[in-house]
Design a protein around this motif. Structure first.
Motif, PDB file in Angstrom:
ATOM      1  N   ILE A 137      31.555  41.940  44.477  1.00 17.52           N
ATOM      2  CA  ILE A 137      32.971  41.907  44.124  1.00 17.52           C
ATOM      3  C   ILE A 137      33.060  41.790  42.598  1.00 17.52           C
ATOM      4  N   ALA A 138      34.202  42.189  42.039  1.00 12.69           N
ATOM      5  CA  ALA A 138      34.287  42.187  40.571  1.00 12.69           C
ATOM      6  C   ALA A 138      35.708  41.957  40.105  1.00 12.69           C
ATOM      7  N   THR A 139      35.804  41.409  38.879  1.00  7.92           N
ATOM      8  CA  THR A 139      37.100  41.366  38.190  1.00  7.92           C
ATOM      9  C   THR A 139      36.956  42.123  36.886  1.00  7.92           C
ATOM     10  N   ASP A 140      37.955  42.904  36.578  1.00  4.43           N
ATOM     11  CA  ASP A 140      37.999  43.637  35.313  1.00  4.43           C
ATOM     12  C   ASP A 140      39.403  44.221  35.217  1.00  4.43           C
ATOM     13  N   PRO A 141      40.061  44.105  34.048  1.00  6.41           N
ATOM     14  CA  PRO A 141      41.395  44.720  33.949  1.00  6.41           C
ATOM     15  C   PRO A 141      41.348  46.230  34.170  1.00  6.41           C
ATOM     16  N   ILE A 142      40.181  46.842  33.932  1.00  4.51           N
ATOM     17  CA  ILE A 142      40.048  48.288  34.165  1.00  4.51           C
ATOM     18  C   ILE A 142      39.317  48.490  35.499  1.00  4.51           C
ATOM     19  N   HIS A 143      39.942  49.223  36.410  1.00  4.49           N
ATOM     20  CA  HIS A 143      39.288  49.528  37.689  1.00  4.49           C
ATOM     21  C   HIS A 143      38.683  50.926  37.597  1.00  4.49           C
ATOM     22  N   ARG A 144      37.377  51.020  37.721  1.00  5.31           N
ATOM     23  CA  ARG A 144      36.690  52.306  37.541  1.00  5.31           C
ATOM     24  C   ARG A 144      36.378  52.927  38.901  1.00  5.31           C
ATOM     25  N   VAL A 145      36.955  54.085  39.121  1.00  5.45           N
ATOM     26  CA  VAL A 145      36.816  54.723  40.437  1.00  5.45           C
ATOM     27  C   VAL A 145      35.336  55.042  40.727  1.00  5.45           C
ATOM     28  N   GLU A 146      34.558  55.321  39.674  1.00 15.44           N
ATOM     29  CA  GLU A 146      33.150  55.686  39.890  1.00 15.44           C
ATOM     30  C   GLU A 146      32.311  54.508  40.392  1.00 15.44           C
ATOM     31  N   LEU A 147      32.857  53.280  40.283  1.00 17.95           N
ATOM     32  CA  LEU A 147      32.117  52.119  40.781  1.00 17.95           C
ATOM     33  C   LEU A 147      32.482  51.765  42.222  1.00 17.95           C
ATOM     34  N   SER A 148      33.443  52.511  42.798  1.00 17.29           N
ATOM     35  CA  SER A 148      33.913  52.140  44.144  1.00 17.29           C
ATOM     36  C   SER A 148      32.810  52.147  45.218  1.00 17.29           C
ATOM     37  N   PRO A 149      31.744  52.964  45.100  1.00 19.05           N
ATOM     38  CA  PRO A 149      30.692  52.844  46.130  1.00 19.05           C
ATOM     39  C   PRO A 149      29.930  51.516  46.053  1.00 19.05           C
ATOM     40  N   TYR A 150      30.037  50.816  44.923  1.00 26.45           N
ATOM     41  CA  TYR A 150      29.161  49.654  44.712  1.00 26.45           C
ATOM     42  C   TYR A 150      29.887  48.315  44.738  1.00 26.45           C
ATOM     43  N   LEU A 151      31.196  48.306  44.526  1.00 22.81           N
ATOM     44  CA  LEU A 151      31.892  47.015  44.429  1.00 22.81           C
ATOM     45  C   LEU A 151      33.332  47.118  44.910  1.00 22.81           C
ATOM     46  N   GLU A 152      33.893  45.919  45.154  1.00 27.50           N
ATOM     47  CA  GLU A 152      35.329  45.825  45.467  1.00 27.50           C
ATOM     48  C   GLU A 152      35.958  44.945  44.407  1.00 27.50           C
ATOM     49  N   TYR A 153      37.096  45.362  43.867  1.00 31.90           N
ATOM     50  CA  TYR A 153      37.780  44.531  42.870  1.00 31.90           C
ATOM     51  C   TYR A 153      38.555  43.416  43.561  1.00 31.90           C
ATOM     52  N   THR A 154      38.586  42.281  42.885  1.00 34.14           N
ATOM     53  CA  THR A 154      39.334  41.136  43.401  1.00 34.14           C
ATOM     54  C   THR A 154      39.939  40.397  42.218  1.00 34.14           C
ATOM     55  N   ASP A 155      40.546  39.222  42.474  1.00 32.59           N
ATOM     56  CA  ASP A 155      41.053  38.418  41.358  1.00 32.59           C
ATOM     57  C   ASP A 155      40.011  37.360  40.989  1.00 32.59           C
ATOM     58  N   GLN A 156      40.180  36.771  39.823  1.00 30.95           N
ATOM     59  CA  GLN A 156      39.147  35.855  39.302  1.00 30.95           C
ATOM     60  C   GLN A 156      38.957  34.615  40.179  1.00 30.95           C
TER      61      GLN A 156
END
Ligand code: NAD
Length: 329
Positions: free
Chosen positions: A171-190
């Protein structure tokens, strides 16, 4: 063509020699950094290359312009030591080396995390005492874990790929969501990341939003079994709060490649009295790993750092567009 390289470190020299031979370009190296006193050495050279965090004085820009030099090449990620208005005034194109090897730092972070997860600091302690008993050494397996990445840019993205390949949930937090990382992680809040991750690995720049990001309140949100990995900048972690959190068993351990006060012993043989007390306390803990701000230090990274900078100097001298221009005329 002749290029002058400032602030050259010993480990860079073999890669500079190799690049120089391969490209047929003369490169002179000096230990000193670029400043108003050393800029005169650039007279007679076609280009310059440097790495430093200290700001360049106005005299540097003016002198380089007078010597006919067309660029300012920082062989590093950061370029905040350069005043863009002065660069523009004196017709200097600014280049940097934005990502010389994200994998190098990502692999170091993973290596340290694996050492912590497998409690290898405790193994070493026991083996020193010829203690072959197992109690307290039970560990877990990486694919059972959730890894939280704070800052999924070049290095955080490479980190996500490594953990994902090992079967961990990322899982990851980052103000920029990178579509190319979608196979590897899910965005969440801090907050969710801090509460759920078994390994929290930080890969942000040091900025207003990340200075002191890991403080007493942050550690209280983390799992008591979680590990903190900081391969980014020392100022992101409050060292005294980390010591307190480790002593109170609020988190299980930490790996730090950088420390807030490391400036005076960066890439130097230090003496004991130069080392801050918080650093000594952390160093004494078997569940803390400290490395000398060397996560980037691989053959690939060194070669790229040297070559990417020098290739851009050559491009500009030859009137071509550089690859890593951060400011163009
Ligand atoms: P990058 O710019 O590609 O990625 C940084 C990411 O952090 C960006 O996506 C940005 O949006 C994100 N970010 C910024 N503030 C944030 C916040 N508050 N919360 C969450 N995300 C945030 O940079 P990179 O090349 O991946 O490098 C990251 C950092 O690693 C550098 O700034 C540097 O401090 C450090 N670094 C360490 C070493 C080493 O040897 N230890 C070497 C190179 C870089």
């Amino acid at each position: 063509m002749k290029i002058l390289m400032y602030a050259v470190l010993e480990p860079e020299k073999k890669y500079i020699k190799q690049w120089s031979e391969e490209n047929g370009v003369e490169v002179k190296c000096v230990d000193e950094r670029l400043n108003k006193d050393t800029v005169k050495w650039a007279k007679g050279f076609d280009g310059i290359d440097f790495q430093q965090t200290q700001p360049l004085e106005p005299e540097v820009y003016q002198a380089l312009h007078e010597y006919g030099i067309k660029q300012l090449t920082a062989r590093m990620v950061g370029y905040d030591m350069i005043d863009f208005d002065l660069a523009k005034k004196y017709d200097l194109i600014v280049t940097n080396v934005p990502a010389y090897s994200p994998r190098a730092i990502a692999e170091m972070g993973l290596t340290q995390a694996l050492r912590l997860v497998r409690k290898l600091g405790y193994y070493d302690q026991r083996m020193d005492k010829l203690d072959f008993r197992w109690a307290g050494l039970e560990s877990t397996e990486i694919y059972n874990l959730t890894v939280g990445i704070i800052g999924a840019g070049h290095i955080g993205g490479a980190t996500a790929q490594l953990y994902s390949a090992l079967g961990a949930k990322v899982i990851a937090t980052d103000p920029i969501h990178r579509v190319e990382l979608s196979p590897y992680l899910e965005y969440t809040d801090q907050d969710t990341l801090l509460k759920t991750a078994d390994i929290v690995t930080v890969h942000t720049p040091l900025n207003d939003s990340t200075t002191n990001l890991f403080n007493a309140a942050t550690f209280k949100k983390m799992k008591s079994t979680a590990y903190l990995i900081n391969m980014a900048r020392g100022g992101i972690v409050n060292a005294n709060d980390l010591i307190a959190a480790l002593q109170a068993k609020e988190i299980a351990g930490a790996a730090l490649d950088t420390l807030a006060d490391e400036g005076q012993f960066f890439e130097k043989q230090a003496t004991a009295d130069e080392i801050p007390e918080d650093y000594k306390a952390l160093r004494a803990m078997p569940n803390v790993l400290i490395s000398p701000h060397s996560a980037f230090y691989t053959d690939t990274a060194m070669k790229n750092m040297v070559a990417m900078g020098l290739d851009d100097v050559v491009a500009i001298v030859n009137g071509k567009r550089p690859q890593f221009e951060v400011y163009g005329k």
